[in-house]
Design a protein around this motif. Structure first.
Motif, mmCIF file in Angstrom:
data_model
loop_
_atom_site.group_PDB
_atom_site.id
_atom_site.type_symbol
_atom_site.label_atom_id
_atom_site.label_comp_id
_atom_site.label_asym_id
_atom_site.label_seq_id
_atom_site.Cartn_x
_atom_site.Cartn_y
_atom_site.Cartn_z
ATOM 1 N N LEU A 153 0.810 -1.215 0.000
ATOM 2 C CA LEU A 153 0.000 0.000 0.000
ATOM 3 C C LEU A 153 0.845 1.267 0.000
ATOM 4 O O LEU A 153 0.316 2.351 -0.235
ATOM 5 C CB LEU A 153 -0.965 -0.020 1.188
ATOM 6 C CG LEU A 153 -1.970 -1.180 1.149
ATOM 7 C CD1 LEU A 153 -2.944 -1.100 2.303
ATOM 8 C CD2 LEU A 153 -2.726 -1.213 -0.165
ATOM 9 N N ARG A 154 2.135 1.151 0.264
ATOM 10 C CA ARG A 154 2.989 2.327 0.136
ATOM 11 C C ARG A 154 3.176 2.729 -1.328
ATOM 12 O O ARG A 154 3.677 3.812 -1.617
ATOM 13 C CB ARG A 154 4.350 2.072 0.786
ATOM 14 C CG ARG A 154 4.282 1.917 2.298
ATOM 15 C CD ARG A 154 5.663 1.896 2.913
ATOM 16 N NE ARG A 154 5.588 1.654 4.351
ATOM 17 C CZ ARG A 154 6.638 1.623 5.152
ATOM 18 N NH1 ARG A 154 7.848 1.802 4.652
ATOM 19 N NH2 ARG A 154 6.485 1.398 6.432
ATOM 20 N N ALA A 155 2.813 1.824 -2.219
ATOM 21 C CA ALA A 155 2.895 2.134 -3.644
ATOM 22 C C ALA A 155 1.731 2.995 -4.112
ATOM 23 O O ALA A 155 1.729 3.485 -5.233
ATOM 24 C CB ALA A 155 2.938 0.836 -4.458
ATOM 25 N N MET A 156 0.725 3.166 -3.253
ATOM 26 C CA MET A 156 -0.432 3.978 -3.620
ATOM 27 C C MET A 156 -0.063 5.458 -3.656
ATOM 28 O O MET A 156 0.847 5.909 -2.965
ATOM 29 C CB MET A 156 -1.552 3.771 -2.606
ATOM 30 C CG MET A 156 -2.209 2.416 -2.677
ATOM 31 S SD MET A 156 -3.310 2.291 -4.087
ATOM 32 C CE MET A 156 -4.555 3.512 -3.657
ATOM 33 N N GLU A 157 -0.796 6.217 -4.445
ATOM 34 C CA GLU A 157 -0.628 7.654 -4.473
ATOM 35 C C GLU A 157 -1.030 8.243 -3.112
ATOM 36 O O GLU A 157 -1.945 7.722 -2.452
ATOM 37 C CB GLU A 157 -1.502 8.280 -5.567
ATOM 38 C CG GLU A 157 -0.999 8.031 -6.975
ATOM 39 C CD GLU A 157 0.258 8.828 -7.276
ATOM 40 O OE1 GLU A 157 0.159 10.035 -7.544
ATOM 41 O OE2 GLU A 157 1.354 8.232 -7.224
ATOM 42 N N PRO A 158 -0.373 9.322 -2.663
ATOM 43 C CA PRO A 158 -0.746 9.951 -1.391
ATOM 44 C C PRO A 158 -2.220 10.362 -1.400
ATOM 45 O O PRO A 158 -2.762 10.735 -2.435
ATOM 46 C CB PRO A 158 0.172 11.182 -1.333
ATOM 47 C CG PRO A 158 1.333 10.829 -2.201
ATOM 48 C CD PRO A 158 0.778 9.980 -3.296
ATOM 49 N N ALA A 159 -2.844 10.274 -0.231
ATOM 50 C CA ALA A 159 -4.264 10.614 -0.075
ATOM 51 C C ALA A 159 -5.153 9.702 -0.909
ATOM 52 O O ALA A 159 -6.266 10.067 -1.268
ATOM 53 C CB ALA A 159 -4.524 12.081 -0.435
ATOM 54 N N GLY A 160 -4.678 8.506 -1.194
ATOM 55 C CA GLY A 160 -5.462 7.554 -1.959
ATOM 56 C C GLY A 160 -6.514 6.860 -1.104
ATOM 57 O O GLY A 160 -6.652 7.118 0.096
ATOM 58 N N HIS A 161 -7.251 5.962 -1.750
ATOM 59 C CA HIS A 161 -8.350 5.265 -1.077
ATOM 60 C C HIS A 161 -8.251 3.783 -1.397
ATOM 61 O O HIS A 161 -8.050 3.399 -2.547
ATOM 62 C CB HIS A 161 -9.700 5.812 -1.552
ATOM 63 C CG HIS A 161 -10.852 5.386 -0.698
ATOM 64 N ND1 HIS A 161 -11.490 6.246 0.158
ATOM 65 C CD2 HIS A 161 -11.465 4.190 -0.555
ATOM 66 C CE1 HIS A 161 -12.457 5.608 0.793
ATOM 67 N NE2 HIS A 161 -12.466 4.343 0.373
ATOM 68 N N VAL A 162 -8.394 2.957 -0.372
ATOM 69 C CA VAL A 162 -8.330 1.509 -0.539
ATOM 70 C C VAL A 162 -9.670 0.899 -0.165
ATOM 71 O O VAL A 162 -10.266 1.264 0.852
ATOM 72 C CB VAL A 162 -7.225 0.889 0.339
ATOM 73 C CG1 VAL A 162 -7.156 -0.617 0.124
ATOM 74 C CG2 VAL A 162 -5.884 1.529 0.024
ATOM 75 N N VAL A 163 -10.140 -0.016 -0.995
ATOM 76 C CA VAL A 163 -11.373 -0.759 -0.729
ATOM 77 C C VAL A 163 -10.984 -2.210 -0.490
ATOM 78 O O VAL A 163 -10.436 -2.867 -1.383
ATOM 79 C CB VAL A 163 -12.361 -0.648 -1.899
ATOM 80 C CG1 VAL A 163 -13.588 -1.516 -1.642
ATOM 81 C CG2 VAL A 163 -12.770 0.810 -2.110
ATOM 82 N N LEU A 164 -11.215 -2.705 0.732
ATOM 83 C CA LEU A 164 -10.797 -4.044 1.124
ATOM 84 C C LEU A 164 -11.991 -4.929 1.418
ATOM 85 O O LEU A 164 -12.971 -4.476 2.007
ATOM 86 C CB LEU A 164 -9.926 -3.993 2.382
ATOM 87 C CG LEU A 164 -8.597 -3.238 2.310
ATOM 88 C CD1 LEU A 164 -7.911 -3.288 3.666
ATOM 89 C CD2 LEU A 164 -7.702 -3.836 1.238
ATOM 90 N N CYS A 165 -11.880 -6.209 1.054
ATOM 91 C CA CYS A 165 -12.877 -7.187 1.454
ATOM 92 C C CYS A 165 -12.668 -7.504 2.935
ATOM 93 O O CYS A 165 -11.580 -7.918 3.332
ATOM 94 C CB CYS A 165 -12.771 -8.455 0.612
ATOM 95 S SG CYS A 165 -14.000 -9.697 1.077
ATOM 96 N N ARG A 166 -13.703 -7.296 3.728
ATOM 97 C CA ARG A 166 -13.597 -7.462 5.180
ATOM 98 C C ARG A 166 -13.530 -8.943 5.581
ATOM 99 O O ARG A 166 -13.144 -9.250 6.713
ATOM 100 C CB ARG A 166 -14.814 -6.802 5.852
ATOM 101 C CG ARG A 166 -14.766 -6.725 7.363
ATOM 102 C CD ARG A 166 -13.654 -5.816 7.832
ATOM 103 N NE ARG A 166 -13.607 -5.713 9.280
ATOM 104 C CZ ARG A 166 -13.060 -6.638 10.081
ATOM 105 N NH1 ARG A 166 -12.562 -7.752 9.565
ATOM 106 N NH2 ARG A 166 -13.032 -6.466 11.392
ATOM 107 N N ASP A 167 -13.827 -9.842 4.656
ATOM 108 C CA ASP A 167 -13.904 -11.259 4.985
ATOM 109 C C ASP A 167 -12.570 -11.992 4.938
ATOM 110 O O ASP A 167 -12.454 -13.094 5.461
ATOM 111 C CB ASP A 167 -14.875 -11.971 4.035
ATOM 112 C CG ASP A 167 -16.277 -11.384 4.096
ATOM 113 O OD1 ASP A 167 -16.593 -10.724 5.092
ATOM 114 O OD2 ASP A 167 -17.045 -11.578 3.131
ATOM 115 N N VAL A 168 -11.550 -11.410 4.292
ATOM 116 C CA VAL A 168 -10.308 -12.156 4.076
ATOM 117 C C VAL A 168 -9.501 -12.257 5.361
ATOM 118 O O VAL A 168 -9.566 -11.393 6.241
ATOM 119 C CB VAL A 168 -9.451 -11.499 2.969
ATOM 120 C CG1 VAL A 168 -10.182 -11.511 1.635
ATOM 121 C CG2 VAL A 168 -9.050 -10.082 3.346
#
Length: 269
Positions: A153-168
């Motif tokens: 996730l450090r590869a993401m652009e600053p102030a980015g947004h991540v959508v994660l599956c809560r089940d994993v």
């Protein structure tokens, strides 16, 4: 292409453009061997620099389900979306895909292989990331923890947004990594704490609980996997500035030809 990765410039016409190619052919002294890989990488970086929309990366998958295609269809209900059919697995292929970036599009949905996801995310400069509902061989073998600890996730652009599956199983590691990076986070799944939740499913009818909508939404879906993919797509829609309540009435339509059959770039009006 030679063993050194060089090709004659004549073979690079579709990447360089006809005008540049004609200029080189007019001056034989300039007709030298060039490194096509480096040329395509530069062209891809330039195309990404010109693109003013939101790049949305998709990693992880379910067998037989294209989360990226479904996501593109949901986003297209409210915006102009670019989508390449390929799942990119290397820097060269991703750069080649970026040369087809539709400059006028609001979003570009890019599906990235799990082989080198951090490097590909950094190259694509994704502002939004959808980490799909991982299935074997990705889940349950420590890979998600490894991804978190290897600074995916450090590869993401600053102030980015991540959508994660809560089940994993690796959700906690990934959520902590997103928080450490300062990224916004949305979750989906059947977990009671998920922001976008699959409340229940009976056959082909799924009951969804969505933020901003007072009552649960019952909709027909091809199966549970598709219901989860839809929830992830709706979370990305909201993270990209769209309105989830605004697409509620159109959700049944996204199942039509959801996986798509066209090859190459597709633009959605």
């Amino acid at each position: 292409m030679s063993a050194t990765g060089h090709v004659n410039v004549v073979g690079a016409g579709r990447f360089l453009g006809e005008e540049a190619l004609a200029s080189l052919e007019a001056d034989p002294a300039r007709l030298q061997r060039i490194d096509l890989s480096q040329t395509v990488l530069r062209l891809g970086a330039q195309a990404r620099e010109r693109f003013g929309g939101t790049v949305i990366g998709v990693v992880g998958d379910r067998a037989g389900i294209s989360c990226a295609d479904l996501l593109a269809r949901v986003l297209a209900l409210q915006a102009t979306v670019g989508r390449t059919e390929d799942r990119f697995s290397g820097a060269f292929s991703l750069a080649s895909g970026m040369t087809r970036l539709p400059v006028s599009a609001d979003h570009w949905v890019v599906e990235l292989s799990m082989l080198h996801p951090a490097a590909l995310l950094r190259q694509a400069r994704a502002q939004v990331l959808l980490m799909a509902d991982f299935q074997r061989p990705y889940a349950g073998n420590g890979l998600l923890e490894s991804l978190a600890r290897r600074r995916l996730l450090r590869a993401m652009e600053p102030a980015g947004h991540v959508v994660l599956c809560r089940d994993v199983d690796g959700f906690d590691w990934l959520a902590e990594a997103a928080q450490a990076r300062g990224l916004s986070l949305s979750t989906y799944g059947s977990h009671p704490a998920a922001d976008y939740r699959l409340e229940e499913q009976a056959g082909t009818v799924a009951v969804l609980r969505l933020p901003g909508i007072a009552e649960s939404l019952a909709t027909r879906v091809p199966g549970r996997g598709w219901a989860l993919a839809l929830l992830g797509a709706l979370a990305v829609l909201a993270a990209s500035g769209g309105s989830v309540p605004g697409v509620q009435a159109h959700i049944p339509s996204v199942w039509s030809d959801a996986q798509g059959h066209a090859r190459g770039f597709r633009g959605t009006p």
